[in-house]
Design a protein around this motif. Structure first.
Motif, PDB file in Angstrom:
ATOM      1  N   UNK A  65     -28.102 -42.160 -44.724  1.00 36.26           N
ATOM      2  CA  UNK A  65     -29.245 -42.422 -45.606  1.00 36.26           C
ATOM      3  C   UNK A  65     -29.518 -43.914 -45.753  1.00 36.26           C
ATOM      4  N   UNK A  66     -30.755 -44.220 -46.076  1.00 36.56           N
ATOM      5  CA  UNK A  66     -31.155 -45.606 -46.345  1.00 36.56           C
ATOM      6  C   UNK A  66     -31.732 -45.658 -47.757  1.00 36.56           C
ATOM      7  N   UNK A  67     -30.837 -45.591 -48.735  1.00 33.15           N
ATOM      8  CA  UNK A  67     -31.278 -45.549 -50.121  1.00 33.15           C
ATOM      9  C   UNK A  67     -31.728 -46.922 -50.594  1.00 33.15           C
ATOM     10  N   UNK A  68     -32.737 -46.983 -51.468  1.00 36.14           N
ATOM     11  CA  UNK A  68     -33.168 -48.269 -52.017  1.00 36.14           C
ATOM     12  C   UNK A  68     -32.133 -48.836 -52.977  1.00 36.14           C
ATOM     13  N   UNK A  69     -32.187 -50.147 -53.161  1.00 40.05           N
ATOM     14  CA  UNK A  69     -31.297 -50.821 -54.114  1.00 40.05           C
ATOM     15  C   UNK A  69     -31.641 -50.381 -55.530  1.00 40.05           C
ATOM     16  N   UNK A  70     -30.668 -50.501 -56.420  1.00 40.43           N
ATOM     17  CA  UNK A  70     -30.895 -50.165 -57.817  1.00 40.43           C
ATOM     18  C   UNK A  70     -31.852 -51.174 -58.440  1.00 40.43           C
ATOM     19  N   UNK A  71     -32.931 -50.737 -59.063  1.00 44.13           N
ATOM     20  CA  UNK A  71     -33.866 -51.691 -59.680  1.00 44.13           C
ATOM     21  C   UNK A  71     -33.240 -52.395 -60.880  1.00 44.13           C
ATOM     22  N   UNK A  72     -33.746 -53.577 -61.186  1.00 41.52           N
ATOM     23  CA  UNK A  72     -33.165 -54.396 -62.252  1.00 41.52           C
ATOM     24  C   UNK A  72     -33.137 -53.689 -63.599  1.00 41.52           C
ATOM     25  N   UNK A  73     -34.144 -52.844 -63.862  1.00 42.41           N
ATOM     26  CA  UNK A  73     -34.181 -52.209 -65.179  1.00 42.41           C
ATOM     27  C   UNK A  73     -33.091 -51.145 -65.350  1.00 42.41           C
ATOM     28  N   UNK A  74     -32.389 -50.809 -64.269  1.00 41.78           N
ATOM     29  CA  UNK A  74     -31.278 -49.862 -64.342  1.00 41.78           C
ATOM     30  C   UNK A  74     -29.924 -50.539 -64.130  1.00 41.78           C
ATOM     31  N   UNK A  75     -29.926 -51.858 -64.044  1.00 47.91           N
ATOM     32  CA  UNK A  75     -28.685 -52.576 -63.723  1.00 47.91           C
ATOM     33  C   UNK A  75     -27.615 -52.401 -64.782  1.00 47.91           C
ATOM     34  N   UNK A  76     -28.029 -52.368 -66.045  1.00 41.31           N
ATOM     35  CA  UNK A  76     -27.085 -52.272 -67.161  1.00 41.31           C
ATOM     36  C   UNK A  76     -27.301 -50.945 -67.890  1.00 41.31           C
ATOM     37  N   UNK A  77     -26.200 -50.258 -68.167  1.00 42.79           N
ATOM     38  CA  UNK A  77     -26.241 -49.008 -68.930  1.00 42.79           C
ATOM     39  C   UNK A  77     -26.015 -49.334 -70.403  1.00 42.79           C
ATOM     40  N   UNK A  78     -26.877 -48.848 -71.259  1.00 42.53           N
ATOM     41  CA  UNK A  78     -26.687 -49.027 -72.692  1.00 42.53           C
ATOM     42  C   UNK A  78     -25.795 -47.902 -73.194  1.00 42.53           C
ATOM     43  N   UNK A  79     -24.497 -48.165 -73.295  1.00 39.69           N
ATOM     44  CA  UNK A  79     -23.576 -47.102 -73.704  1.00 39.69           C
ATOM     45  C   UNK A  79     -23.634 -46.833 -75.203  1.00 39.69           C
ATOM     46  N   UNK A  80     -24.427 -47.616 -75.930  1.00 42.88           N
ATOM     47  CA  UNK A  80     -24.601 -47.341 -77.356  1.00 42.88           C
ATOM     48  C   UNK A  80     -25.620 -46.245 -77.594  1.00 42.88           C
ATOM     49  N   UNK A  81     -26.348 -45.854 -76.530  1.00 43.25           N
ATOM     50  CA  UNK A  81     -27.301 -44.765 -76.631  1.00 43.25           C
ATOM     51  C   UNK A  81     -26.689 -43.510 -76.018  1.00 43.25           C
ATOM     52  N   UNK A  82     -27.197 -42.350 -76.396  1.00 44.39           N
ATOM     53  CA  UNK A  82     -26.698 -41.094 -75.864  1.00 44.39           C
ATOM     54  C   UNK A  82     -27.170 -40.821 -74.456  1.00 44.39           C
TER      55      UNK A  82
END
Length: 271
Positions: free
Chosen positions: A253-270
Motif C-alpha cells: 500500500x501507499x498510504x498518505x502521511x498523517x495530517x497535522x491535525x491528527x498528529x496529537x491525540x487529546x487523551x483528556x477527551x473520550x
C-alpha cells in the motif's frame, strides 16, 4: 561540548531516539526529558516519520531518576518537573512508539517504557518499579498503568516489593511483548517497525492507539457504538480506498502521511 542527552535519526519512515547518558545508565534528568518529549512532538508532525523507536545508549535503557538530582530533593524537599510536557505525553503521540529495552529499566525509565505502545526486551534486560525502596509512591500513573497491563496481583507484587524482574518473567506477566537476544534487539525491533511502515495505515494506527487507551475506562457498549461511528468515517477516508486497492492488486500500500491535525491525540477527551 557536552553531547546531547537524547539523539535521533530518521531512516525508512522510522525515527530512532536514543537516550544518551550511557555513563549514568541513561538516568533521567531535565535535558533528557525535554529532549525526548521534544523529539516525540517533532516526530508526530513529520511526514517522513511513521513509527518511533526508542532505546538507550550503552548497557541500560534508563535506570530511573538522576541520583544527583534526587539527592538534592532529599536534602531540600524542593522538586520541580524536569519536563514541560506531562509524563504521559507519549500516549498522545499519534504514531506507534516501540521501546527497545536494552538493559536496566527502573523507576521513571519503566514508566516511560509503559507509555510506549510496544515493548521489545533484550534477554538481559531487568525491570524494577524502585519506588518503595526509595521511600516513594507509585508515580506518574504507574498504579493505573501496571494493573491494566499485568493484572492487580502482579502490580501489587512489583510496586510493594520493588524487586528485580528479569526479562523472561517480564514476558510471562505481560510487562513486555517480546524478548530477543541482546545482539538482535535493535534488528528485531526495527524489523517490526518496518513492517508497520510498509503495511499499516498511519490513520488506522493513530485511531486504534486512541481507541485502545480510551477504551480502558469506557463501558463496552459505549466503545462498541463509538467504533461503529469511527468505522463509517474510516470507510469514507482515502486510507481505506488505498488499502483495498493495494490488496486487490497484490502490491504494497501507499498510504498518505498523517495530517497535522491528527498528529496529537487529546487523551483528556473520550474520543
Amino acid at each position: 561540548m557536552t553531547e546531547a542527552a537524547v539523539l535521533s535519526e530518521v531512516s525508512g519512515g522510522i525515527m530512532t531516539i536514543t537516550l544518551n547518558r550511557p555513563d549514568k545508565g541513561n538516568a533521567w534528568n531535565g535535558p533528557m526529558a525535554r529532549g525526548y518529549f521534544g523529539l516525540l512532538e517533532q516526530a508526530a508532525y513529520a511526514d517522513d516519520v511513521r513509527v518511533i523507536l526508542v532505546t538507550g545508549a550503552g548497557k541500560a535503557f534508563c535506570v530511573g531518576g538522576d541520583g544527583e538530582k534526587l539527592a538534592v530533593v532529599a536534602r531540600t524537599g524542593d522538586i520541580k518537573s524536569a519536563a514541560e510536557q506531562p509524563y504521559w505525553f507519549p500516549l498522545s503521540i499519534g504514531k506507534p512508539i516501540i521501546a527497545a529495552i536494552n538493559g536496566a529499566c527502573f523507576g521513571i525509565g519503566l514508566q516511560q517504557a509503559l507509555v510506549s505502545d510496544i515493548r521489545f526486551s533484550s534477554e538481559d534486560a531487568k525491570f524494577s518499579t524502585a519506588y518503595a525502596r526509595r521511600g516513594l509512591v507509585a508515580e506518574m500513573g504507574m498504579s493505573w498503568l501496571l494493573p491494566r497491563l499485568i493484572g492487580t496481583g502482579n502490580c501489587s507484587d512489583l510496586l510493594l516489593s520493588a524487586r528485580l524482574v528479569r526479562a523472561e518473567e517480564a514476558l510471562a506477566m505481560g510487562l513486555v511483548n517480546r524478548v530477543v537476544p541482546a545482539a538482535d534487539l535493535l534488528t528485531e525491533a526495527r524489523a517490526y517497525a518496518e513492517m508497520l511502515v510498509t503495511n499499516c495505515s498511519p490513520f488506522s494506527m493513530r485511531a486504534v492507539k486512541q481507541q485502545g487507551f480510551a477504551d480502558l475506562t469506557r463501558p463496552f457498549l459505549e466503545s462498541f457504538d463509538l467504533s461503529k461511528a469511527m468505522l463509517d468515517e474510516a470507510f469514507a477516508a482515502p486510507d481505506f480506498k488505498e488499502g483495498m486497492a493495494s490488496w486487490q492488486e497484490g502490491r504494497a500500500p501507499n498510504f498518505p502521511a498523517l495530517p497535522d491535525d491528527l498528529a496529537i491525540i487529546d487523551i483528556t477527551e473520550n474520543r
